[in-house]
Design a protein around this motif. Sequence first.
Motif, PDB file in Angstrom:
ATOM      1  N   SER A 130      44.511  51.108  56.815  1.00 10.83           N
ATOM      2  CA  SER A 130      43.691  50.957  58.028  1.00 10.83           C
ATOM      3  C   SER A 130      42.801  49.725  57.899  1.00 10.83           C
ATOM      4  O   SER A 130      42.590  48.981  58.866  1.00 10.83           O
ATOM      5  CB  SER A 130      42.806  52.187  58.242  1.00 10.83           C
TER       6      SER A 130
ATOM      7  N   ARG B 256      51.207  51.430  58.447  1.00 11.39           N
ATOM      8  CA  ARG B 256      50.218  52.507  58.529  1.00 11.39           C
ATOM      9  C   ARG B 256      50.871  53.876  58.691  1.00 11.39           C
ATOM     10  O   ARG B 256      50.393  54.867  58.158  1.00 11.39           O
ATOM     11  CB  ARG B 256      49.217  52.248  59.680  1.00 11.39           C
TER      12      ARG B 256
ATOM     13  N   LYS C  19      33.845  54.756  58.413  1.00 16.80           N
ATOM     14  CA  LYS C  19      35.298  54.721  58.629  1.00 16.80           C
ATOM     15  C   LYS C  19      35.899  56.045  58.219  1.00 16.80           C
ATOM     16  O   LYS C  19      35.601  56.555  57.121  1.00 16.80           O
ATOM     17  CB  LYS C  19      35.915  53.606  57.769  1.00 16.80           C
TER      18      LYS C  19
ATOM     19  N   GLY D 274      39.007  59.373  59.741  1.00 18.35           N
ATOM     20  CA  GLY D 274      39.861  59.884  60.809  1.00 18.35           C
ATOM     21  C   GLY D 274      39.188  60.844  61.769  1.00 18.35           C
ATOM     22  O   GLY D 274      37.996  61.148  61.673  1.00 18.35           O
TER      23      GLY D 274
ATOM     24  N   ALA E 235      40.208  56.811  63.153  1.00 17.41           N
ATOM     25  CA  ALA E 235      41.663  56.715  62.938  1.00 17.41           C
ATOM     26  C   ALA E 235      42.221  58.141  63.018  1.00 17.41           C
ATOM     27  O   ALA E 235      41.457  59.088  63.206  1.00 17.41           O
ATOM     28  CB  ALA E 235      41.922  56.112  61.560  1.00 17.41           C
ATOM     29  N   PRO E 236      43.526  58.335  62.830  1.00 14.46           N
ATOM     30  CA  PRO E 236      44.048  59.717  62.903  1.00 14.46           C
ATOM     31  C   PRO E 236      43.793  60.526  61.633  1.00 14.46           C
ATOM     32  O   PRO E 236      43.550  59.987  60.557  1.00 14.46           O
ATOM     33  CB  PRO E 236      45.561  59.524  63.075  1.00 14.46           C
ATOM     34  N   ASP E 237      43.855  61.825  61.791  1.00 18.37           N
ATOM     35  CA  ASP E 237      43.890  62.785  60.678  1.00 18.37           C
ATOM     36  C   ASP E 237      44.796  63.923  61.182  1.00 18.37           C
ATOM     37  O   ASP E 237      45.632  63.680  62.065  1.00 18.37           O
ATOM     38  CB  ASP E 237      42.452  63.256  60.350  1.00 18.37           C
TER      39      ASP E 237
ATOM     40  N   ASN F 268      45.113  59.953  48.131  1.00 21.25           N
ATOM     41  CA  ASN F 268      45.521  59.818  49.539  1.00 21.25           C
ATOM     42  C   ASN F 268      44.860  58.611  50.228  1.00 21.25           C
ATOM     43  O   ASN F 268      44.868  58.520  51.453  1.00 21.25           O
ATOM     44  CB  ASN F 268      45.326  61.130  50.311  1.00 21.25           C
TER      45      ASN F 268
ATOM     46  N   GLY G 117      46.175  55.609  53.184  1.00 19.53           N
ATOM     47  CA  GLY G 117      45.977  55.577  54.636  1.00 19.53           C
ATOM     48  C   GLY G 117      44.813  54.693  55.025  1.00 19.53           C
ATOM     49  O   GLY G 117      44.941  53.771  55.839  1.00 19.53           O
ATOM     50  N   VAL G 118      43.666  54.939  54.410  1.00 18.83           N
ATOM     51  CA  VAL G 118      42.485  54.170  54.832  1.00 18.83           C
ATOM     52  C   VAL G 118      42.545  52.736  54.312  1.00 18.83           C
ATOM     53  O   VAL G 118      42.060  51.810  54.971  1.00 18.83           O
ATOM     54  CB  VAL G 118      41.173  54.893  54.455  1.00 18.83           C
TER      55      VAL G 118
ATOM     56  N   LYS H  53      33.759  60.880  59.748  1.00 16.15           N
ATOM     57  CA  LYS H  53      34.923  61.692  60.142  1.00 16.15           C
ATOM     58  C   LYS H  53      34.602  62.389  61.451  1.00 16.15           C
ATOM     59  O   LYS H  53      33.447  62.767  61.698  1.00 16.15           O
ATOM     60  CB  LYS H  53      35.212  62.745  59.071  1.00 16.15           C
TER      61      LYS H  53
ATOM     62  N   LYS I 284      35.665  57.681  49.056  1.00 14.91           N
ATOM     63  CA  LYS I 284      37.018  57.108  49.067  1.00 14.91           C
ATOM     64  C   LYS I 284      36.963  55.615  49.393  1.00 14.91           C
ATOM     65  O   LYS I 284      37.588  54.791  48.723  1.00 14.91           O
ATOM     66  CB  LYS I 284      37.861  57.843  50.125  1.00 14.91           C
TER      67      LYS I 284
HETATM   68  O1  LIG Z   1      42.676  55.468  58.158  1.00 15.50           O
HETATM   69  C1  LIG Z   1      41.603  56.013  58.322  1.00 15.50           C
HETATM   70  O2  LIG Z   1      40.550  55.459  58.590  1.00 15.50           O
HETATM   71  C2  LIG Z   1      41.574  57.528  58.209  1.00 15.50           C
HETATM   72  C3  LIG Z   1      41.582  57.954  56.808  1.00 15.50           C
HETATM   73  C4  LIG Z   1      41.181  59.362  56.644  1.00 15.50           C
HETATM   74  O3  LIG Z   1      40.730  60.031  57.544  1.00 15.50           O
HETATM   75  C5  LIG Z   1      41.283  59.909  55.314  1.00 15.50           C
HETATM   76  O4  LIG Z   1      41.555  59.162  54.371  1.00 15.50           O
HETATM   77  O5  LIG Z   1      41.082  61.123  55.155  1.00 15.50           O
END
Ligand SMILES: O=C(O)CCC(=O)C(=O)O
Length: 421
Positions: A352, A187, A71, A73, A145-147, A345, A348-349, A107, A95
């Motif tokens: 997700s 998100r 998993k 981005g 997912a995005p980055d 950070n 985000g994940v 990634k 993470k």
């Molecule tokens: O939400 C996601 O899977 C992406 C998270 C991500 O790329 C990050 O935490 O750097």
Amino acid sequence: MSLRGTTFLESVLQTLKRAIELGGYPQEAYEMLSRPQRIITVNIPVRMDGGKIQVFTGYRVQHNNALGPYKGGIRFHPEVTLEEDIALATVMTFKNSLNGLPYGGGKGAIAVDYKKLSKRELEELSRGYARALAPFIGPEVDIPAPDVGTDPQIMAWMVDEYSKITGHNVPGVFTAKPVVLWGNPVREYSTGFGVAVWAREAAKKLWGGIEGKTVAIQGFGNVGYWGAYWLEKMGAKVVAVTDSRGGVYNPSGLKLVEVKAVKDKTGTVMNYESSGTRKVTNDEVLELPVDILVPAALENVIHKGNANNIKAKLIVEGANGPTTADAEKVLHTRGVWILPDLAANAGGVVMSYLEWVEDLQWYFWDEEETRNRLERILLDTFNRVMNRWNKLGTSQVTIREAAYVEAVDRIYNAMKVRGWI
Ligand SMILES: O=C(O)CCC(=O)C(=O)O
Ligand SMILES: NC(=O)C1=CN([C@@H]2O[C@H](COP(=O)(O)OP(=O)(O)OC[C@H]3O[C@@H](n4cnc5c(N)ncnc54)[C@H](O)[C@@H]3O)[C@@H](O)[C@H]2O)C=CC1
């Protein structure tokens, strides 16, 4: 070694090595976690608006899946390299483990200046990438997912392309999708929200609270903007923000709504003007006299050349890898707290993950309930990291090292019971 000292990947591997020593894990754990399980390279032809074909090179690094599907981005950036993508994928493994998610780390990246593409070219490139990766991803295999440089619209094109190949809708293969395509409204702001939650909790320990603490933020994209928004909502005072062109500083505090409006209208926060506000460069913003510094753009911006000039007592890593290993040593000796990327950070994940759970069960929580679930997971991680740090010794060990030990513990045990090690 780059001119700025250790590269991002070298910094990640140094921390991993130290965590393996601190946790007493065998050298084999380092052997397995210091390199990705699989690297996929794809070359994507796109018919440009001028009629000619241009071929873009992209990657998907699948680092480790002991704890579940890969998993992480996808980055669209002109200077992205395979080495950087490997570092980013490696951080994702730690993470996801640290935050208790049922995921390994991965990634993706394409070396492209997306700002130079038309919307049609961007769509063709995004669909081409999803098509090329289709045999290697899926809701139980690898969930991108995005980055930097990618967004919910790009996720929508990719989900659509993947679903065409499988012959049915598969929303759980990408996260951070538009709400109408089984995304979740949280998100959009979840990474910045997580940055603010981590800053607030650390500020309670350092100063008894975050109210009135001054903040400088490098990067005013998804993470930087929403980080600023939530930090302000929690009582902090955002005094400086920058984007790729530079930024603005007002010691009395910035009016974020106005700064955002100028950025949306003109493309940069640099055009914001008000009494008491002056321009700052991306180097200066790191060295301002503030309580909290949030690097929320790219890696290696805090390095051995500027570590001694940083005045903030608390650094919250919105970006992945903004602090080199050399700089971290200097800052730790000076008593500066660095809340590391894999923790600060992770909003985000983690969000997700909640979106993926919704997509798998076709049942959706409302915004407030989702945000509460997200915050609970973040607070649990914060408490575990602080406990581990205190146990290991706050003067000998950095918060990042403590977080890595916590993360490696879960992955090591999963690899062990699987019989990999
Ligand atoms: O939400 C996601 O899977 C992406 C998270 C991500 O790329 C990050 O935490 O750097
Ligand atoms: N979007 C997400 O959910 C997550 C992002 N991250 C990390 O946060 C960082 C930022 O990502 P996003 O906000 O998503 O990207 P974004 O593409 O939305 O925004 C990036 C921002 O950084 C600025 N920028 C680019 N180059 C710069 C430079 N040299 N100096 C200063 N600013 C510069 C851009 O102008 C833009 O304001 C990256 O390190 C990313 O890996 C980490 C976890 C999740």
